[in-house]
Design an enzyme around this catalytic site. Structure first.
Site, mmCIF file in Angstrom:
data_model
loop_
_atom_site.group_PDB
_atom_site.id
_atom_site.type_symbol
_atom_site.label_atom_id
_atom_site.label_comp_id
_atom_site.label_asym_id
_atom_site.label_seq_id
_atom_site.Cartn_x
_atom_site.Cartn_y
_atom_site.Cartn_z
ATOM 1 N N GLY A 12 0.814 -1.213 0.000
ATOM 2 C CA GLY A 12 0.000 0.000 0.000
ATOM 3 C C GLY A 12 0.849 1.264 0.000
ATOM 4 O O GLY A 12 2.077 1.200 -0.100
ATOM 5 N N ILE A 36 -2.008 -9.041 0.793
ATOM 6 C CA ILE A 36 -3.035 -10.013 0.412
ATOM 7 C C ILE A 36 -2.860 -10.451 -1.044
ATOM 8 O O ILE A 36 -3.312 -11.510 -1.448
ATOM 9 C CB ILE A 36 -4.452 -9.431 0.658
ATOM 10 C CG1 ILE A 36 -5.562 -10.449 0.429
ATOM 11 C CG2 ILE A 36 -4.724 -8.199 -0.188
ATOM 12 C CD1 ILE A 36 -6.231 -10.872 1.695
ATOM 13 N N ARG A 37 -2.205 -9.605 -1.840
ATOM 14 C CA ARG A 37 -1.902 -9.990 -3.219
ATOM 15 C C ARG A 37 -0.560 -9.410 -3.626
ATOM 16 O O ARG A 37 -0.007 -8.566 -2.934
ATOM 17 C CB ARG A 37 -2.995 -9.511 -4.178
ATOM 18 C CG ARG A 37 -3.211 -8.011 -4.193
ATOM 19 C CD ARG A 37 -4.356 -7.646 -5.121
ATOM 20 N NE ARG A 37 -5.637 -8.012 -4.540
ATOM 21 C CZ ARG A 37 -6.329 -7.238 -3.697
ATOM 22 N NH1 ARG A 37 -5.858 -6.068 -3.341
ATOM 23 N NH2 ARG A 37 -7.481 -7.627 -3.194
ATOM 24 N N TYR A 143 -14.465 4.127 9.355
ATOM 25 C CA TYR A 143 -13.004 4.065 9.502
ATOM 26 C C TYR A 143 -12.564 4.682 10.825
ATOM 27 O O TYR A 143 -11.766 4.094 11.570
ATOM 28 C CB TYR A 143 -12.381 4.801 8.318
ATOM 29 C CG TYR A 143 -10.885 4.940 8.341
ATOM 30 C CD1 TYR A 143 -10.059 3.827 8.182
ATOM 31 C CD2 TYR A 143 -10.283 6.189 8.478
ATOM 32 C CE1 TYR A 143 -8.682 3.965 8.172
ATOM 33 C CE2 TYR A 143 -8.912 6.337 8.464
ATOM 34 C CZ TYR A 143 -8.111 5.219 8.316
ATOM 35 O OH TYR A 143 -6.745 5.374 8.306
ATOM 36 N N LYS A 147 -10.668 3.019 14.039
ATOM 37 C CA LYS A 147 -9.373 3.495 14.552
ATOM 38 C C LYS A 147 -9.479 3.884 16.026
ATOM 39 O O LYS A 147 -8.574 3.607 16.814
ATOM 40 C CB LYS A 147 -8.865 4.671 13.710
ATOM 41 C CG LYS A 147 -8.363 4.265 12.326
ATOM 42 C CD LYS A 147 -7.143 3.357 12.405
ATOM 43 C CE LYS A 147 -6.597 2.976 11.040
ATOM 44 N NZ LYS A 147 -5.523 1.966 11.103
HETATM 45 N N1 SER Z 1 -5.802 9.447 4.831
HETATM 46 C C1 SER Z 1 -6.838 8.689 5.464
HETATM 47 C C2 SER Z 1 -8.108 8.786 4.733
HETATM 48 O O1 SER Z 1 -8.318 9.770 4.060
HETATM 49 C C3 SER Z 1 -7.039 9.170 6.855
HETATM 50 O O2 SER Z 1 -6.258 8.434 7.720
HETATM 51 O O3 SER Z 1 -8.920 7.920 4.855
#
Ligand code: SER
Length: 312
Positions: A12, A36-37, A143, A147
């Site tokens: 990533g 994962i790939r 998200y 977190k």
């Molecule tokens: N850069 C990330 C996002 O935009 C935030 O941690 O999801």
């Protein structure tokens, strides 16, 4: 110093550069990249690489045993924009992968963990300017919820089981080696690519959306620095606020126009605008400065120079 390291999510945006940095520091053969790939060819060619699903405890354990891994960097995650589309998948990936490494450390199979948190832990009720280390959080995205929960679990595992887990709340990260995917701050990377390839960019945030950002080199330096510090220096075991610069789309456009005067921008805010609106404008990172001497080096102008130079 010699140690063996495993990176989960090595292909990533952050994982790629972290893998290169760790391989340079500890030797290619001591840093196992996994994802994962298959991904970045340089990552797969420059040292050990394993296909690994971060939600599969046994698979991670096998790799940890095989390579006698001491330290794990968990970079696999679903980011803010994609997570809004697939809430349960995001929750399962982001939480189960974290529990896997926390439990490996609790079982003494590894000795140290890096796990990234994000400015997304903050929400609409958080003070927006110079957001303090400790404040109202109440994230409003899937998200962000993952977190924030992750931060609570990290602190819990540290206090309860002595798990040496370390974390920073990354701002939006700007880099040229690997594209980000599925985040709200991605516009600040895409804009450089489009400025060079098309001379124009259609921005999915409005022109005055100010967000905290950081150049990747700073983010990697912060990460390595945090991991190098003696445990007793680290007062925060949830996650450290980290800051470098704050800007709006309009300001990044002006900075690009200093190099590409004809660059034009249009604005078409989409669902990501609401995500950006819920996040801070700027971050107070004095705790990280105090505890482990953190200081950013790249501002917007320097970032723009580096981005355009390298992408060209
Ligand atoms: N850069 C990330 C996002 O935009 C935030 O941690 O999801």
């Amino acid at each position: 110093m010699q140690k063996s390291i495993l990176i989960l999510g090595a292909c990533g945006q952050i994982g790629t550069e972290l893998t290169f940095a760790l391989r340079e520091k500890y030797g290619n053969e001591n840093v196992v990249a996994s994802d994962i790939r298959e991904g970045n060819e340089d990552i797969m060619a420059s040292g050990p690489f394993e296909i690994l699903d971060a939600t599969n405890y046994e698979a991670i354990e096998d790799v940890v045993m095989h390579y006698e891994i001491e330290e794990v960097y968990l970079m696999a995650a679903m980011l803010s924009a994609t997570a809004e589309k697939f809430p349960m998948r995001a929750w399962n990936l982001n939480m189960n992968s974290l529990f896997n490494v926390l439990n490996l450390c609790k079982e003494k199979k590894i000795s140290r963990i890096f796990w990234p948190s994000s400015i997304a832990v903050f929400g609409p009720n958080t003070p927006k300017k110079n957001t303090p280390q400790n404040t109202i959080m109440e994230p409003s995205t899937v998200y962000g919820i993952s977190k924030q929960s992750g931060e609570r679990w990290c602190e819990y595992y540290f206090k309860k089981y002595g798990v040496d887990v370390r974390s920073v709340r990354y701002p939006g990260l700007i880099s040229w080696k690997t594209l980000p995917g599925g985040g709200t701050t991605d516009y600040a990377v895409e804009i450089y690519h489009k400025a060079l390839s098309e001379g124009a960019y259609d921005c999915f945030l409005q022109k005055d959306s100010m967000l905290p950002m950081m150049y990747m080199e700073d983010a990697i330096r912060a990460t390595l620095n945090l991991m190098d510090n003696p445990s007793e220096n680290l007062k925060v075991r949830s996650s450290y606020n980290l800051a470098a610069m704050n800007f709006t789309p309009e300001e990044i456009v002006r900075s690009i126009q200093k190099h590409i005067p004809d660059f034009t921008i249009s604005y078409a805010p989409d669902f990501r605008q609401a995500i950006a609106d819920s996040w801070p404008n700027s971050i107070d990172d004095s705790q990280a400065r105090q505890d482990w001497g953190w200081k950013a080096e790249y501002d917007l102008e320097k970032t723009t120079e580096e981005m355009l130079k390298n992408l060209r």
